[in-house]
Design a protein around this motif. Structure first.
Motif, PDB file in Angstrom:
ATOM      1  N   THR A 174       5.776  -6.781  -5.808  1.00  0.00           N
ATOM      2  CA  THR A 174       7.190  -6.089  -6.493  1.00  0.00           C
ATOM      3  C   THR A 174       7.514  -5.762  -5.238  1.00  0.00           C
ATOM      4  OG1 THR A 174       6.101  -6.038  -8.646  1.00  0.00           O
ATOM      5  CG2 THR A 174       7.851  -4.535  -7.869  1.00  0.00           C
ATOM      6  N   LEU A 175       8.948  -5.355  -4.540  1.00  0.00           N
ATOM      7  CA  LEU A 175       9.563  -5.069  -3.607  1.00  0.00           C
ATOM      8  C   LEU A 175      10.861  -5.198  -3.609  1.00  0.00           C
ATOM      9  CD1 LEU A 175       8.444  -7.658  -0.314  1.00  0.00           C
ATOM     10  CD2 LEU A 175       7.588  -5.404  -0.869  1.00  0.00           C
ATOM     11  N   LEU A 176      10.928  -3.118  -3.750  1.00  0.00           N
ATOM     12  CA  LEU A 176      12.284  -2.865  -4.165  1.00  0.00           C
ATOM     13  C   LEU A 176      12.197  -3.535  -5.903  1.00  0.00           C
ATOM     14  CD1 LEU A 176      13.935  -2.813  -1.244  1.00  0.00           C
ATOM     15  CD2 LEU A 176      13.054  -1.021  -1.550  1.00  0.00           C
ATOM     16  N   ASN A 177      13.719  -3.763  -5.964  1.00  0.00           N
ATOM     17  CA  ASN A 177      14.286  -4.760  -6.805  1.00  0.00           C
ATOM     18  C   ASN A 177      14.297  -6.196  -7.029  1.00  0.00           C
ATOM     19  OD1 ASN A 177      14.845  -3.069  -7.965  1.00  0.00           O
ATOM     20  ND2 ASN A 177      17.086  -2.471  -8.380  1.00  0.00           N
ATOM     21  N   THR A 193       1.042  -1.168  -0.099  1.00  0.00           N
ATOM     22  CA  THR A 193      -0.003   0.228  -0.120  1.00  0.00           C
ATOM     23  C   THR A 193       0.515   1.195  -0.308  1.00  0.00           C
ATOM     24  OG1 THR A 193      -0.263   0.115   2.303  1.00  0.00           O
ATOM     25  CG2 THR A 193      -2.447  -1.044   1.131  1.00  0.00           C
ATOM     26  N   LEU A 194       2.233   0.621  -0.011  1.00  0.00           N
ATOM     27  CA  LEU A 194       2.817   2.184  -0.156  1.00  0.00           C
ATOM     28  C   LEU A 194       1.937   3.348  -1.473  1.00  0.00           C
ATOM     29  CD1 LEU A 194       6.401   1.178   0.364  1.00  0.00           C
ATOM     30  CD2 LEU A 194       5.493   2.487   2.186  1.00  0.00           C
ATOM     31  N   PRO A 195       2.848   4.616  -1.658  1.00  0.00           N
ATOM     32  CA  PRO A 195       2.161   5.549  -2.356  1.00  0.00           C
ATOM     33  C   PRO A 195       2.964   4.589  -4.274  1.00  0.00           C
ATOM     34  CG  PRO A 195       2.890   6.321  -1.156  1.00  0.00           C
ATOM     35  CD  PRO A 195       3.390   5.050  -0.420  1.00  0.00           C
ATOM     36  N   ILE A 196       1.678   4.882  -5.147  1.00  0.00           N
ATOM     37  CA  ILE A 196       2.290   3.975  -6.565  1.00  0.00           C
ATOM     38  C   ILE A 196       3.603   4.423  -7.203  1.00  0.00           C
ATOM     39  CG2 ILE A 196       1.388   4.028  -9.021  1.00  0.00           C
ATOM     40  CD1 ILE A 196      -1.604   3.356  -7.785  1.00  0.00           C
ATOM     41  N   SER A 197       3.533   6.333  -6.709  1.00  0.00           N
ATOM     42  CA  SER A 197       4.854   6.988  -7.616  1.00  0.00           C
ATOM     43  C   SER A 197       5.906   6.017  -6.503  1.00  0.00           C
ATOM     44  CB  SER A 197       5.101   8.096  -6.722  1.00  0.00           C
ATOM     45  OG  SER A 197       5.240   8.126  -5.664  1.00  0.00           O
ATOM     46  N   GLU A 198       6.290   5.054  -5.747  1.00  0.00           N
ATOM     47  CA  GLU A 198       7.559   4.498  -5.422  1.00  0.00           C
ATOM     48  C   GLU A 198       7.777   3.015  -5.563  1.00  0.00           C
ATOM     49  OE1 GLU A 198       7.567   5.134  -1.081  1.00  0.00           O
ATOM     50  OE2 GLU A 198       7.132   7.212  -0.939  1.00  0.00           O
ATOM     51  N   ALA A 199       6.295   2.434  -6.217  1.00  0.00           N
ATOM     52  CA  ALA A 199       5.979   0.980  -6.393  1.00  0.00           C
ATOM     53  C   ALA A 199       7.396   0.882  -7.553  1.00  0.00           C
ATOM     54  CB  ALA A 199       5.192   1.076  -6.905  1.00  0.00           C
ATOM     55  N   GLN A 200       8.747  -0.151  -7.304  1.00  0.00           N
ATOM     56  CA  GLN A 200       8.884  -0.517  -8.451  1.00  0.00           C
ATOM     57  C   GLN A 200       8.350  -1.643  -9.327  1.00  0.00           C
ATOM     58  OE1 GLN A 200      11.767   0.509  -9.097  1.00  0.00           O
ATOM     59  NE2 GLN A 200      12.312   1.669  -6.577  1.00  0.00           N
ATOM     60  N   LYS A 223      -0.685  -1.178  -7.404  1.00  0.00           N
ATOM     61  CA  LYS A 223       0.591  -1.728  -8.648  1.00  0.00           C
ATOM     62  C   LYS A 223       1.707  -2.681  -8.607  1.00  0.00           C
ATOM     63  CE  LYS A 223      -1.458   1.661 -12.034  1.00  0.00           C
ATOM     64  NZ  LYS A 223      -0.747   2.987 -13.257  1.00  0.00           N
ATOM     65  N   ARG A 224       2.365  -2.969  -7.124  1.00  0.00           N
ATOM     66  CA  ARG A 224       2.854  -3.493  -6.570  1.00  0.00           C
ATOM     67  C   ARG A 224       1.957  -5.372  -6.328  1.00  0.00           C
ATOM     68  NH1 ARG A 224       6.787  -0.292  -3.273  1.00  0.00           N
ATOM     69  NH2 ARG A 224       8.058  -2.232  -2.813  1.00  0.00           N
ATOM     70  N   PHE A 225       1.283  -5.404  -5.868  1.00  0.00           N
ATOM     71  CA  PHE A 225       0.101  -6.137  -5.885  1.00  0.00           C
ATOM     72  C   PHE A 225      -0.639  -6.398  -6.431  1.00  0.00           C
ATOM     73  CE2 PHE A 225      -2.114  -8.652  -2.336  1.00  0.00           C
ATOM     74  CZ  PHE A 225      -0.863 -10.118  -2.113  1.00  0.00           C
ATOM     75  N   ASN A 226      -0.410  -7.721  -7.720  1.00  0.00           N
ATOM     76  CA  ASN A 226      -1.906  -8.433  -8.335  1.00  0.00           C
ATOM     77  C   ASN A 226      -1.843  -9.878  -8.447  1.00  0.00           C
ATOM     78  OD1 ASN A 226       0.209  -8.839 -10.452  1.00  0.00           O
ATOM     79  ND2 ASN A 226       0.937  -7.636  -9.806  1.00  0.00           N
ATOM     80  N   TYR A 227      -3.219 -10.191  -8.448  1.00  0.00           N
ATOM     81  CA  TYR A 227      -2.960 -11.404  -9.385  1.00  0.00           C
ATOM     82  C   TYR A 227      -2.860 -11.384 -10.689  1.00  0.00           C
ATOM     83  CZ  TYR A 227      -7.965 -10.367 -10.888  1.00  0.00           C
ATOM     84  OH  TYR A 227      -8.875 -10.075 -11.502  1.00  0.00           O
ATOM     85  N   TYR A 228      -2.483 -12.904 -11.284  1.00  0.00           N
ATOM     86  CA  TYR A 228      -2.323 -13.025 -12.876  1.00  0.00           C
ATOM     87  C   TYR A 228      -3.215 -14.282 -13.485  1.00  0.00           C
ATOM     88  CZ  TYR A 228       1.628 -15.064 -11.082  1.00  0.00           C
ATOM     89  OH  TYR A 228       3.029 -16.434 -11.271  1.00  0.00           O
TER      90      TYR A 228
END
Length: 202
Positions: A129-132, A15-22, A82-87
């Motif tokens: 997605t966390l960091l790299n 839930t971190l801001p999307i602008s910080e998402a990797q 956008k960092r946490f998704n299902y596919y």
């Protein structure tokens, strides 16, 4: 207590801001698979082709009797961010595998190996997605079309991939290519106009 702490950590990062998402454009790493017959270790590579579509290649083996290669087209949907998704996805698979054939007359199971197989893989999973790093948990069933007796085999997999190209960098490169293409088209159009003028004068 540990489970609650893990869930809180995942939700916090997701839930971190999307602008910080990797968010990634290209990611490569390892995949560990497990089914009721054998365990595999392999390579996985994902390439984002549109906003929510990726291509994933999976090469995996148990280093004994089973080696497979799959190419999957996957669609992603965000859950929290956008960092946490299902596919989910689908694609062809090829390999060299063992097979088990039941002989009802002899009441035996014949074990063969070295069978060239062709099939269809389905996949569904969760991705964070966390960091790299991109971590995913998936279920990948395989439907056999040729080369193996069993029609269906399911596999649970855990993947960890390192982000090589971020989505922002990928978009910048795409914009540069499009800009260069437009410039080239304008230049060629201008040259055509000049040539047309000289041809009229002649």
């Amino acid at each position: 207590m540990k489970i609650r702490l893990t869930l809180v950590t995942i939700v916090f990062f997701a839930t971190l801001p999307i602008s910080e998402a990797q968010r990634y454009g290209t990611a490569v790493g390892l995949r560990f698979g497990n089914n009721n017959l054998y365990r595999t270790v392999g390579m996985t590579a994902q390439q984002r082709i549109t906003k929510r579509l990726t291509l994933e290649g999976i090469l995996q083996s148990d280093f004994k009797l089973n080696t497979t290669f799959s190419v999957l087209l996957e669609k992603h949907h965000p859950i929290i961010s956008k960092r946490f998704n299902y596919y989910y996805g689908v694609g062809p698979s090829f390999g060299v595998e063992e097979s088990f054939v039941k002989d009802p007359e002899q009441k035996q199971i014949l074990h063969t190996y070295g069978n060239s197989t062709t099939g269809l893989d389905l996949i569904g999973g969760l991705e964070l997605t966390l960091l790299n790093t991109v971590v995913s948990l998936d279920y990948k069933p395989n439907i056999n079309l040729a080369g193996r007796e069993e029609f269906y085999r399911g596999q649970v997999g855990i993947s960890a991939r390192m982000v090589l190209v971020k989505s922002k960098e990928q978009k910048k490169r795409q914009r540069k290519r499009q800009k260069a293409k437009r410039k080239s088209q304008k230049k060629s159009s201008f040259n055509d106009q000049i040539n047309a003028i000289f041809q009229k004068r002649n």
